[in-house]
Motif scaffolding. Structure first.
Motif, short mmCIF file in Angstrom:
data_model
loop_
_atom_site.label_atom_id
_atom_site.label_comp_id
_atom_site.label_asym_id
_atom_site.label_seq_id
_atom_site.Cartn_x
_atom_site.Cartn_y
_atom_site.Cartn_z
N VAL A 1 -9.37 11.51 26.51
CA VAL A 1 -9.45 10.48 27.53
C VAL A 1 -8.04 10.20 28.04
O VAL A 1 -7.12 9.93 27.27
CB VAL A 1 -10.08 9.19 26.97
N GLU A 2 -7.89 10.24 29.36
CA GLU A 2 -6.61 9.91 29.96
C GLU A 2 -6.51 8.43 30.32
O GLU A 2 -5.49 7.79 30.10
CB GLU A 2 -6.39 10.76 31.22
N GLU A 3 -7.60 7.87 30.89
CA GLU A 3 -7.53 6.50 31.36
C GLU A 3 -8.95 5.97 31.61
O GLU A 3 -9.86 6.73 31.95
CB GLU A 3 -6.72 6.42 32.66
N PHE A 4 -9.11 4.66 31.40
CA PHE A 4 -10.35 3.97 31.74
C PHE A 4 -10.14 3.21 33.04
O PHE A 4 -9.16 2.48 33.18
CB PHE A 4 -10.76 2.99 30.64
N HIS A 5 -11.08 3.36 33.98
CA HIS A 5 -11.07 2.58 35.19
C HIS A 5 -12.20 1.56 35.09
O HIS A 5 -13.38 1.93 35.04
CB HIS A 5 -11.24 3.46 36.43
N ILE A 6 -11.85 0.28 35.05
CA ILE A 6 -12.82 -0.79 34.87
C ILE A 6 -13.21 -1.29 36.26
O ILE A 6 -12.39 -1.85 37.00
CB ILE A 6 -12.22 -1.91 34.01
N LEU A 7 -14.47 -1.08 36.62
CA LEU A 7 -14.93 -1.34 37.97
C LEU A 7 -15.64 -2.67 38.12
O LEU A 7 -15.87 -3.13 39.24
CB LEU A 7 -15.88 -0.21 38.41
N GLY A 8 -15.98 -3.32 37.01
CA GLY A 8 -16.74 -4.55 37.05
C GLY A 8 -18.23 -4.29 36.94
O GLY A 8 -18.69 -3.15 37.02
N VAL B 1 -14.46 6.84 33.02
CA VAL B 1 -13.57 7.44 32.04
C VAL B 1 -12.96 8.70 32.64
O VAL B 1 -13.67 9.67 32.91
CB VAL B 1 -14.31 7.77 30.73
N VAL B 2 -11.66 8.68 32.88
CA VAL B 2 -10.94 9.83 33.41
C VAL B 2 -10.50 10.68 32.22
O VAL B 2 -9.82 10.20 31.31
CB VAL B 2 -9.73 9.41 34.25
N ARG B 3 -10.90 11.96 32.25
CA ARG B 3 -10.59 12.87 31.15
C ARG B 3 -9.65 13.97 31.62
O ARG B 3 -9.48 14.19 32.82
CB ARG B 3 -11.87 13.44 30.56
N ARG B 4 -9.06 14.66 30.66
CA ARG B 4 -7.99 15.60 30.99
C ARG B 4 -8.50 16.78 31.80
O ARG B 4 -7.89 17.17 32.80
CB ARG B 4 -7.31 16.09 29.71
N THR B 5 -9.59 17.39 31.42
CA THR B 5 -10.09 18.58 32.11
C THR B 5 -11.51 18.41 32.63
O THR B 5 -11.88 19.02 33.61
CB THR B 5 -10.03 19.81 31.19
N SER B 6 -12.31 17.59 31.98
CA SER B 6 -13.70 17.41 32.39
C SER B 6 -13.80 16.44 33.56
O SER B 6 -12.85 15.71 33.87
CB SER B 6 -14.54 16.90 31.22
#
Length: 503
Positions: A218-225, A231-236
């Motif tokens: 997991v690279e980063e979580f984007h919380i949208l409400g 969930v931003v992942r490295r290759t997927s």
């Protein structure tokens, strides 16, 4: 960041990566004989944006990690006598002494050894004149991923000189330090050393278990409400988690089996349950009034394991009925925990997000993910080094406007107050609903982690200064809990967010 690596250690910067005199230095494998942690340098007022420095004088090393991603970016060898360094089966310095012998009695490799035995021809380096009255300046010779500092007589330096002849002469002394970094050369990389995206994935070694393969990191979580997290992942491709809908089996399919499954029933916080009338339409998290507080279950940082579910193996989850009714999936190497329970209504949508507010789920026996706990792994915090650091961004509208896991809480609070200002019945209600609760992690009988505060309480402790005069966190290491719709922040006294619960 690993504070207790085993020996020997193969150090490869960027997978998980010291500084010259105003300079700083991957290649091959440089293998210190052992590592012993002596002390670290952390910027107490800004531990997430400034580099973290680990001083290892017993090994002659200094390690520098970037603050936001906690990746090892730079390794400095400051005393060649303290450790044995090997490059492609060739000693960087012959006859390096053991760590229990006095430092400073052995010089580094000569230029001839570096040039003829180790790395071969190189482009010209950089000369740094002496800053004081010293007769020696510093010549920095750089190769891909590694650089050496050679003292050079200032009187002998000339732009017209052949640097090979100059460093081979009596005017140059053996190297006094070596730097290891990721990049083609030191001049090209130094300006972006702590900000460039790492080439390699993180080591999935925070978990105590060994595996043949790992799920995409997991690279980063984007919380949208509205209970939505991307969930931003490295290759997927990115993955969308919908609280109240995503199942435990969905998590396992995408992230692999959890590192631990934890259940604990802790009712000590129930004394703060309030009986007033709350704003159910707003779904305010603590300290809003009038909402029931579930059990304050805790997860991975609790050192007492008697209450955990040892019967539930993370690697043998098949039938969902085999799971406890409420439990945590602990993903230490991904940096988050997931609370598994029966579907509940997630927090509301952010007013400018364009998303509809979530509807109340129908009664169901299907277990779902109802909360995600994102761990900051802040240096100096009580649960440090338990989870890999989780990075996140909260999107308050349809653009990239928002705040991140590196934002100080004062900035976060200001944005959230502006976002929800029209939902409060005046300033007194706004202030009352944003009072913090103090959480002490320094005592063994205190609530630990993944705190299940979703209702209100009556008693709070007045908020005092976050730091002492020297900028250090004094006292017992208490943190403060601040609640907003769908979000619960655990904040250190220096304003860094140690943990974010999304519900």
């Amino acid at each position: 960041m690993a504070a207790r690596p085993a020996a020997p250690v193969h150090i490869v910067p960027g997978k998980g990566s010291g500084c010259f005199p105003a300079q700083c230095p991957n290649s091959g494998q440089v293998t210190p004989s052992s590592i012993s942690l002596d002390r670290s340098i952390i910027f107490p007022t800004d531990p997430l944006r400034k580099p973290v420095v680990l001083q290892l004088p017993s090994n002659g090393l200094r390690l520098r990690f970037d603050g936001p991603d906690q990746r090892l970016r730079l390794i400095e060898v400051l005393d060649f006598s303290r450790t044995n360094l090997v490059y492609k089966n060739q000693d960087v310095l012959k006859g390096a002494k053991s760590a229990d012998q006095p430092a400073g009695s052995s010089q580094g490799p000569s230029f001839r050894h570096v040039y003829n035995r180790l790395f071969g021809p190189s482009y010209p380096g950089e000369y740094v004149p002496p800053a004081d009255q010293s007769p020696y300046g510093t010549y920095v010779l750089s190769y891909p991923g590694v650089a050496f500092s050679f003292p050079l007589q200032h009187s002998a330096w000339s732009d017209q000189c052949d640097f090979v002849a100059l460093l081979s002469s009596s005017a140059a002394l053996p190297a006094t330090s070596m730097a290891i970094f990721q990049g083609p050369s030191w001049p090209e990389i130094r300006a972006k050393l702590f900000t460039q995206p790492p080439q390699y994935p993180r080591f999935s070694a925070v978990s105590s278990k060994t595996r043949d393969s790992f799920a995409d990191e997991v690279e980063e979580f984007h919380i949208l409400g509205a209970g939505k997290l991307e969930v931003v992942r490295r290759t997927s491709l990115p993955l969308l988690i919908s609280l109240g809908e995503t199942t435990p089996q969905d998590l396992i399919a995408e992230f692999g089996p959890p590192d631990a499954i934890y259940r604990k029933h802790d009712r000590r916080i129930s004394i703060h349950r309030a009986a007033g009338v709350g704003n159910d339409a707003l779904h305010l998290s603590p300290p809003a009034r009038g909402m029931d507080i579930p059990d304050t279950d805790h997860s991975s940082t609790n050192s007492i394991t008697d209450d955990s579910d040892d019967d539930f193996s993370p690697h043998s989850i098949g039938d969902p009925t085999s799971l406890p009714a409420e439990c945590f999936f602990n993903y230490f190497h991904h940096g988050f925990d997931a609370f598994i329970s029966y579907p509940t209504t997630p927090g509301p949508a952010f007013p400018g997000s364009g998303l509809p507010d979530p509807s109340t789920p129908l009664p169901s026996t299907q277990l779902t993910v109802t909360k995600i706990i994102l761990h900051g792994n802040v240096p100096g915090s009580y649960p440090f080094n338990r989870h890999r650091r989780s990075r996140w961004m909260v999107h308050l509208d349809q653009s990239d406007y928002g705040f991140t896991s590196e934002s100080p809480y004062d900035e976060i609070s200001a944005q959230l107050r502006e976002t929800w200002k029209d939902k409060y019945n005046g300033t007194p209600e706004e202030r009352a609903m944003q009072r913090p609760m103090v959480l002490n992690r320094g005592w063994g009988d205190s609530p630990e982690n993944s705190v299940e505060f979703l209702g209100g309480w009556e008693e709070t402790t007045a908020r005092g200064p976050r730091t002492g005069p020297d900028g250090h966190d004094g006292g017992l290491g208490n943190t403060e809990l601040f609640g907003y719709p769908g979000l619960l922040f655990e904040v250190l006294k220096n304003g860094a967010v140690s943990c974010l619960t999304v519900y």
